[in-house]
Design a protein around this motif. Structure first.
Motif, PDB file in Angstrom:
ATOM      1  N   ARG A  63     -45.803 -36.371  32.000  1.00 37.90           N
ATOM      2  CA  ARG A  63     -45.831 -38.034  32.078  1.00 37.90           C
ATOM      3  C   ARG A  63     -47.143 -38.215  32.170  1.00 37.90           C
ATOM      4  O   ARG A  63     -48.116 -37.997  33.222  1.00 37.90           O
ATOM      5  N   LEU A  82     -35.562 -37.488  31.275  1.00 39.32           N
ATOM      6  CA  LEU A  82     -35.464 -38.801  31.146  1.00 39.32           C
ATOM      7  C   LEU A  82     -35.335 -39.569  32.703  1.00 39.32           C
ATOM      8  O   LEU A  82     -34.482 -38.735  33.473  1.00 39.32           O
ATOM      9  N   ASP A  86     -36.273 -45.640  31.949  1.00 42.70           N
ATOM     10  CA  ASP A  86     -37.294 -45.140  30.936  1.00 42.70           C
ATOM     11  C   ASP A  86     -37.029 -45.984  29.772  1.00 42.70           C
ATOM     12  O   ASP A  86     -35.878 -46.231  29.185  1.00 42.70           O
ATOM     13  N   CYS A  87     -37.878 -46.540  29.055  1.00 43.64           N
ATOM     14  CA  CYS A  87     -37.932 -47.241  27.776  1.00 43.64           C
ATOM     15  C   CYS A  87     -38.458 -46.338  26.793  1.00 43.64           C
ATOM     16  O   CYS A  87     -39.096 -45.582  26.696  1.00 43.64           O
ATOM     17  N   LEU A  88     -37.624 -46.426  25.622  1.00 39.51           N
ATOM     18  CA  LEU A  88     -37.520 -45.480  24.538  1.00 39.51           C
ATOM     19  C   LEU A  88     -38.101 -45.808  23.221  1.00 39.51           C
ATOM     20  O   LEU A  88     -37.232 -46.833  22.600  1.00 39.51           O
ATOM     21  N   VAL A 100     -41.236 -41.780  25.535  1.00 41.35           N
ATOM     22  CA  VAL A 100     -41.017 -42.759  26.442  1.00 41.35           C
ATOM     23  C   VAL A 100     -42.199 -43.444  26.509  1.00 41.35           C
ATOM     24  O   VAL A 100     -43.508 -42.874  26.519  1.00 41.35           O
ATOM     25  N   THR A 102     -44.116 -47.469  27.940  1.00 42.98           N
ATOM     26  CA  THR A 102     -44.005 -48.429  28.932  1.00 42.98           C
ATOM     27  C   THR A 102     -43.263 -49.806  28.475  1.00 42.98           C
ATOM     28  O   THR A 102     -43.159 -49.894  27.225  1.00 42.98           O
ATOM     29  N   CYS A 103     -42.426 -50.319  29.289  1.00 40.69           N
ATOM     30  CA  CYS A 103     -41.168 -51.346  28.781  1.00 40.69           C
ATOM     31  C   CYS A 103     -41.890 -52.431  28.257  1.00 40.69           C
ATOM     32  O   CYS A 103     -41.294 -53.291  27.609  1.00 40.69           O
ATOM     33  N   GLN A 110     -33.387 -48.244  26.109  1.00 40.07           N
ATOM     34  CA  GLN A 110     -33.911 -48.049  27.469  1.00 40.07           C
ATOM     35  C   GLN A 110     -32.544 -47.280  28.237  1.00 40.07           C
ATOM     36  O   GLN A 110     -31.499 -47.273  27.851  1.00 40.07           O
ATOM     37  N   SER A 184     -37.887 -54.975  30.032  1.00 41.58           N
ATOM     38  CA  SER A 184     -37.043 -54.168  30.452  1.00 41.58           C
ATOM     39  C   SER A 184     -35.772 -54.925  30.285  1.00 41.58           C
ATOM     40  O   SER A 184     -35.648 -56.114  30.560  1.00 41.58           O
ATOM     41  N   GLU A 191     -35.319 -50.670  38.617  1.00 42.06           N
ATOM     42  CA  GLU A 191     -36.207 -49.453  38.066  1.00 42.06           C
ATOM     43  C   GLU A 191     -36.803 -49.089  39.191  1.00 42.06           C
ATOM     44  O   GLU A 191     -37.012 -49.249  40.067  1.00 42.06           O
TER      45      GLU A 191
END
Length: 192
Positions: A63, A82, A86-88, A100, A102-103, A110, A184, A191
């Motif tokens: 990461r 994951l 995690d935002c996808l 993955v 950043t949100c 997510q 998010s 989180e």
């Protein structure tokens, strides 16, 4: 005058064309060399495969602790790596590799929760489906996230064969049917 004529000679056999055997032998030798090289490569591959087997640690995707403007933290990350929250980006299935991000960058799903099930005996596909759905819908979401009917729950759950291997994890995802968001879905304290 008859004395100047050459004496009759026996006839020579007709000239035979040169046999093509040498060309055929060269072609056979070339094919033999290629076959030996291919067999050698296959043997080396098999030997190296058994000497250095792949381990789960070797497949870990790193990461990026400081993602750039694109927000990408990790690309092609397997589902088992994951982390909650995690935002996808580009999410299609809970079982596919994920990107993955950043949100606060554009994403369409997510990972909102993970649960470990208990029990020795496989509960059955229908029971497991119902339990997974109930667990996923029990996750507290951020009321300011703007959730509506365009969001869909997705989850991965053990199959009968993975259950016998010890898999008891249910992973819960929430994804948009269309479009992206830049926040998010989980409250800040949930989180990691």
């Amino acid at each position: 005058m008859e004395k100047d004529l050459p004496e009759p000679q026996a006839a020579l056999p007709p000239l035979q064309p040169e046999p093509e055997k040498s060309k055929r032998q060269i072609g056979q030798w070339v094919l033999l060399v290629i076959a030996v090289l291919a067999l050698s490569a296959a043997v080396v591959f098999v030997v190296l495969r058994f000497i250095t087997p792949t381990t789960p640690e070797a497949n870990n995707v790193e990461r990026n602790p400081s993602p750039g403007l694109d927000g990408i933290i990790a690309a092609s990350i397997p589902p088992e790596q994951l982390i909650l929250g995690d935002c996808l980006r580009g999410f299609e299935s809970p079982l596919a590799t994920q990107t993955v991000v950043t949100c606060n960058s554009a994403h369409n799903a997510q990972l909102i929760g993970t649960f470990e099930l208990t029990g020795e005996d496989y509960p059955g596909s229908n029971e497991l489906l119902t339990e997974s759905e109930t667990l996923c819908k029990s996750v507290a979401l951020d009321p300011s996230a703007g959730l509506d009917s365009t969001w869909t729950y997705h989850f991965s759950r053990p199959s009968e064969s993975t259950w016998t291997q010890g898999d008891r994890q249910v992973s819960c995802f929430l994804s948009l049917s269309e479009g992206n968001v830049r926040n998010s879905l989980l409250p800040e304290n949930e989180e990691s």
